[in-house]
Scaffold this active site. Structure first.
Site, PDB file in Angstrom:
ATOM      1  CG  HIS A 189      -1.953  -1.236   1.307  1.00 54.17           C
ATOM      2  ND1 HIS A 189      -2.953  -0.813   1.732  1.00 54.17           N
ATOM      3  CD2 HIS A 189      -1.851  -1.924   0.188  1.00 54.17           C
ATOM      4  CE1 HIS A 189      -4.220  -2.388   1.675  1.00 54.17           C
ATOM      5  NE2 HIS A 189      -3.188  -2.774   0.701  1.00 54.17           N
ATOM      6  CE1 TYR A 295     -14.072  11.253  -2.156  1.00 56.69           C
ATOM      7  CE2 TYR A 295     -12.660  12.503  -0.496  1.00 56.69           C
ATOM      8  CZ  TYR A 295     -13.504  12.684  -1.456  1.00 56.69           C
ATOM      9  OH  TYR A 295     -14.039  13.374  -2.359  1.00 56.69           O
ATOM     10  CE1 TYR A 306      -8.324 -10.124  -0.298  1.00 59.33           C
ATOM     11  CE2 TYR A 306      -7.574  -7.911   0.906  1.00 59.33           C
ATOM     12  CZ  TYR A 306      -7.914  -8.533   0.116  1.00 59.33           C
ATOM     13  OH  TYR A 306      -7.824  -7.975  -1.231  1.00 59.33           O
TER      14      TYR A 306
HETATM   15 CA   LIG Z   1     -14.159   5.042   0.397  1.00 57.18          CA
END
Ligand SMILES: [Ca+2]
Length: 412
Positions: A189, A295, A306
């Site tokens: 990431h 966001y 996962y």
């Molecule tokens: Ca988002």
């Protein structure tokens, strides 16, 4: 418009009621004069989370009618990651391991370009996104994102340098920005895309480094990870950046609450920044990025861990947090993206094209009034992980894959 909306619902309901029908039988007329088909995704979702609004996932399919070709220009690249155009039309491509290549529009590959500060290419790291200076023709400057080894581990950094006239090396390469904090855990990431906005400043996408210890920092305005940043060509916070109300906010922040954004592009008509973001298991996103907005990651998400565990409180909406324009469950792993400008393929005008890694295709999204109204999967069946895509100066689309291929996609 009301009639059309009803028609869409009826078409979808008809398909759901009888999935064995030949899908070509369900053609209707909408939107943008394109025939519509059932949604392209037919696999089972990981959750039963409901979308926040109609059209946020699994919109109707569309199919390009204008004949087009896709040609492998070369397979000689090694893990290409970012692709952009030089003013003369040739393509400048980063390779994850730490070199760049220039490729002609007919697929002739130049020698590896050296002089780039060392990268850490473990895991998802390496030499990542790239862009060229708007004044490249006179200053030959280029800018890139990379994974840098630092005292505390690794971090996402931005560098710039001058492409030598011999095109063999980068001269005077210098790191202009480091997205703090670094992290010692894991090699995932990093984000890694970069582009120039209309004001001549750099927009950079940075991931939250995946580890559970760094993940919450996507919500912290005192950390530069899990963010979209806006900086000058010297790496300083760009003038006009938004103000975040919380104490200690970094002045380079543009938006917050991102997981692993590997695609950014400017909308051709609105001039706004759009972004793709890898979700967890389910919950890949497309966002319309506005300054100072949050966001949501990891507070809200349409995915799960996962392991199957819920993330946080298992919520998908919260006041003060933005909804994705679109999301995928199951995931397709969206990476680099570009809007199609021009109209040599008329139905592609202003569409968003996104490379899908695990999905092994290129997504075309039809966007109308900032909503996704059609989805198509292009270049399927090739077993290629599409890492980045750009539109060349000749109007064709060029896409690179993890397997080392460069595709040219153009009207037949
Ligand atoms: Ca988002």
């Amino acid at each position: 418009m009301k009639f059309k909306a009803h028609y869409l619902l009826i078409a979808s309901a008809m398909f759901l009621a009888n999935c064995s029908d030949n899908i070509d039988e369900t053609i209707t007329e909408e939107p943008g004069n394109e025939a519509i088909y059932p949604p392209v995704e037919t696999g089972q979702a990981n959750t039963n989370y409901p979308p926040a609004f109609a059209g946020q996932t699994r919109v109707n399919g569309v199919k390009t009618q204008t004949p087009f070709t896709n040609t492998v220009l070369t397979s000689a690249l090694t893990a290409p990651w970012g692709i952009t155009s030089l003013p003369d039309g040739r393509l400048l491509i980063t390779q994850k391991g730490g070199t760049m290549r220039i490729v002609t529009n007919t697929g002739s590959v130049g020698n590896p370009i050296t002089g780039i500060p060392a990268v850490n290419s473990n895991g998802q790291g390496g030499l990542l996104g790239i862009c060229v200076d708007p004044q490249f023709s006179t200053n030959r400057m280029i800018y890139w994102v990379f994974t840098e080894n630092v005292a505390g581990g690794t971090q996402t950094s931005v560098a710039k340098g001058k492409l030598s006239t011999s095109e063999t090396t980068i001269e005077n390469a210098a790191v202009i920005y480091r997205a703090n904090p670094s992290a010692s855990a894991g090699n995932l990431h990093y984000g890694g895309r970069i582009l120039f906005d209309a004001t001549g400043n750099l927009m950079v996408s940075v991931g939250e480094r995946s580890d559970l210890s760094t993940r919450p920092l996507a919500q912290s305005v005192t950390a530069a990870i899990g963010k979209i940043l806006r900086i000058t060509k010297d790496g300083a916070p760009a003038p006009g950046n938004p103000t975040f109300s919380q104490a200690g906010a970094l002045p380079e922040l543009y938006s917050i609450g991102h997981r692993n954004p590997q695609g950014i592009a400017i909308h051709p008509t609105t001039g706004e920044l759009w972004q793709s973001e890898h979700g967890p298991r389910g919950g890949d996103e497309i966002n319309r990025v506005q300054p100072a907005k949050n966001y949501g990651w990891p507070t809200i998400t349409y995915g799960i861990e996962y392991s199957g565990a819920v993330i946080g409180s298992g919520i998908q909406q919260q006041s003060g947090m933005e909804q994705p324009v679109y999301y995928w469950d199951p995931v397709i792993s969206p990476s680099g993206m570009t809007f199609y400008r021009g109209n040599s393929i008329p139905e592609w005008q202003n569409c968003l094209f996104i490379g899908a890694l695990s999905g092994e295709h290129i997504v075309r999204l039809v966007i109308k009034d900032n909503k996704v109204v059609g989805e198509e999967r292009l270049l399927t069946g090739l077993s290629q992980r599409f890492r980045d895509i750009t539109q060349g100066t000749d109007g064709a689309l060029y896409a690179v894959t993890d397997g080392g291929r460069l595709y040219k996609i153009q009207k037949q």
